[in-house]
Design a protein around this motif. Structure first.
Motif, PDB file in Angstrom:
ATOM      1  N   GLY A 131       0.790  -1.217   0.000  1.00 46.54           N
ATOM      2  CA  GLY A 131       0.000   0.000   0.000  1.00 46.54           C
ATOM      3  C   GLY A 131       0.821   1.264   0.000  1.00 46.54           C
ATOM      4  O   GLY A 131       0.305   2.339   0.310  1.00 46.54           O
ATOM      5  N   ILE A 132       2.102   1.140  -0.344  1.00 49.71           N
ATOM      6  CA  ILE A 132       3.018   2.280  -0.328  1.00 49.71           C
ATOM      7  C   ILE A 132       3.607   2.478  -1.726  1.00 49.71           C
ATOM      8  O   ILE A 132       3.863   1.515  -2.451  1.00 49.71           O
ATOM      9  CB  ILE A 132       4.146   2.061   0.705  1.00 49.71           C
ATOM     10  N   ILE A 133       3.811   3.726  -2.096  1.00 48.40           N
ATOM     11  CA  ILE A 133       4.477   4.063  -3.353  1.00 48.40           C
ATOM     12  C   ILE A 133       5.864   4.603  -3.023  1.00 48.40           C
ATOM     13  O   ILE A 133       6.022   5.448  -2.130  1.00 48.40           O
ATOM     14  CB  ILE A 133       3.676   5.112  -4.144  1.00 48.40           C
ATOM     15  N   TYR A 134       6.875   4.095  -3.716  1.00 47.95           N
ATOM     16  CA  TYR A 134       8.252   4.562  -3.551  1.00 47.95           C
ATOM     17  C   TYR A 134       8.619   5.395  -4.780  1.00 47.95           C
ATOM     18  O   TYR A 134       8.283   5.035  -5.904  1.00 47.95           O
ATOM     19  CB  TYR A 134       9.204   3.380  -3.405  1.00 47.95           C
ATOM     20  N   TYR A 135       9.308   6.496  -4.552  1.00 44.18           N
ATOM     21  CA  TYR A 135       9.714   7.304  -5.691  1.00 44.18           C
ATOM     22  C   TYR A 135      11.021   8.030  -5.366  1.00 44.18           C
ATOM     23  O   TYR A 135      11.385   8.214  -4.202  1.00 44.18           O
ATOM     24  CB  TYR A 135       8.628   8.299  -6.094  1.00 44.18           C
ATOM     25  N   THR A 136      11.706   8.409  -6.413  1.00 45.53           N
ATOM     26  CA  THR A 136      12.988   9.085  -6.235  1.00 45.53           C
ATOM     27  C   THR A 136      13.162  10.162  -7.296  1.00 45.53           C
ATOM     28  O   THR A 136      12.601  10.066  -8.397  1.00 45.53           O
ATOM     29  CB  THR A 136      14.156   8.086  -6.300  1.00 45.53           C
TER      30      THR A 136
END
Length: 311
Positions: A131-136
């Protein structure tokens, strides 16, 4: 009596179809893999079959001359009900970077996070299995790479503590990251725990021997690293993280025409890999199956297609 029951069933069926059309966004069939491509000439995300047929536009923006609007990266959950993507827009000197989440058909598109900073450059986005979005993104002000997590409802944004350069992918549980360089600025493949410092001495796996390295991904099951590199053609190195042994695979025997941009992504079946070769006059996709060794090739809808994914 039979006529009355039959009529009732027909009415119920029609009503349920109408209700579905009004309330539920269209989604791909469960278990069916599709190719998703980014066409930055037209600033759009397209969905099509694995052979490149039946393209359908999911997301599209107006490309204004001189403003350089583009989609940075795309991710989807499994099975596909939603997509996340990074968008950079605005005018030179006043760019805006946005993290978007939308339904699988592009509807219900909303901005989860935006950065009104000209030097913020979007890099990677990944919908996790939690349920988490990772971004960079890369900040050209200080040349730093910032890695964040955020809940799918837009709350709980957290900066991940590790310091890395050249971030290319993260595992779906958010525990490990692959980076194409380290704090010494050497171009190499590194696999880190996200809590580690990006010094090569902290790497769980490192490989400095891949000449022509362009990109690297972590397999959906977290068991392999896949690296795209160029060596008299498009090649990939498949690394088993348990044994540290690898296999090199030749995708093409020569570089694709006037190609200048190359991209790679992995399918959630832990088998298929899509490679993109974009040139000034054409854009070509290659889908490689690790189990069968078969390579499927097709031309994309326009030469503006620069990124490809299988979800």
């Amino acid at each position: 009596m039979k006529r009355i029951l039959a009529f009732a069933l027909i009415v119920t069926s029609l009503l349920s179809c109408k209700k579905g059309e009004n309330t539920a966004p269209e989604t791909p069939s469960s278990g069916t893999l599709n190719v998703y491509t980014v066409d930055n000439d037209n600033v759009s995300i397209l969905r099509q079959n694995l052979d490149g047929t039946a393209p359908k536009s999911l997301v599209a923006y107006q490309q204004d001359a001189g403003k350089n609007i583009f989609i940075g990266d795309v991710s989807a959950n499994t099975p596909v009900t939603k997509i996340a993507y990074l968008l950079r827009k605005g005018e030179p000197g006043a760019y805006l970077t946005e993290l978007h989440l939308a339904a699988a058909d592009g509807s219900n598109d909303r901005v989860l996070k935006s950065y009104k900073q000209n030097n913020v450059y979007p890099l990677m986005v990944k919908i996790g299995n939690n349920g988490i979005i990772y971004y960079t993104y890369r900040d050209f002000n200080d040349d730093s790479y910032q890695l964040y997590s955020i809940n799918e409802n837009g709350t709980g944004e957290t900066k991940i503590s590790g310091v890395f350069r050249g971030i290319s992918d993260i595992t779906a549980d958010g525990k490990y990251v692959v980076a194409l360089s380290d704090l010494s600025n050497l171009l190499r493949l590194n696999y880190f725990d996200v809590t580690a410092n990006g010094d090569v001495r902290n790497a769980l796996y490192t490989d400095l021997s891949i000449s022509g390295l362009r990109q690297a991904r972590i397999s959906p099951d977290g068991k392999k690293l896949i690296a795209l590199y160029l060596s008299y053609g498009i090649k990939c190195r498949i690394i088993d993280l348990a044994t540290k042994k690898y296999t090199d695979v030749s995708i093409t025997t020569g570089l694709a025409g006037d190609a200048y941009h190359y991209y790679m992504s992995l399918a959630p079946d832990n088998d298929k890999i899509i490679f993109m070769a974009q040139g000034s006059s054409s854009s070509t996709s290659y889908i490689y199956s690790q189990t069968s060794g078969q390579i499927t090739q097709f031309n994309n809808v326009t030469n503006g297609v620069a990124q490809g994914y299988i979800f």
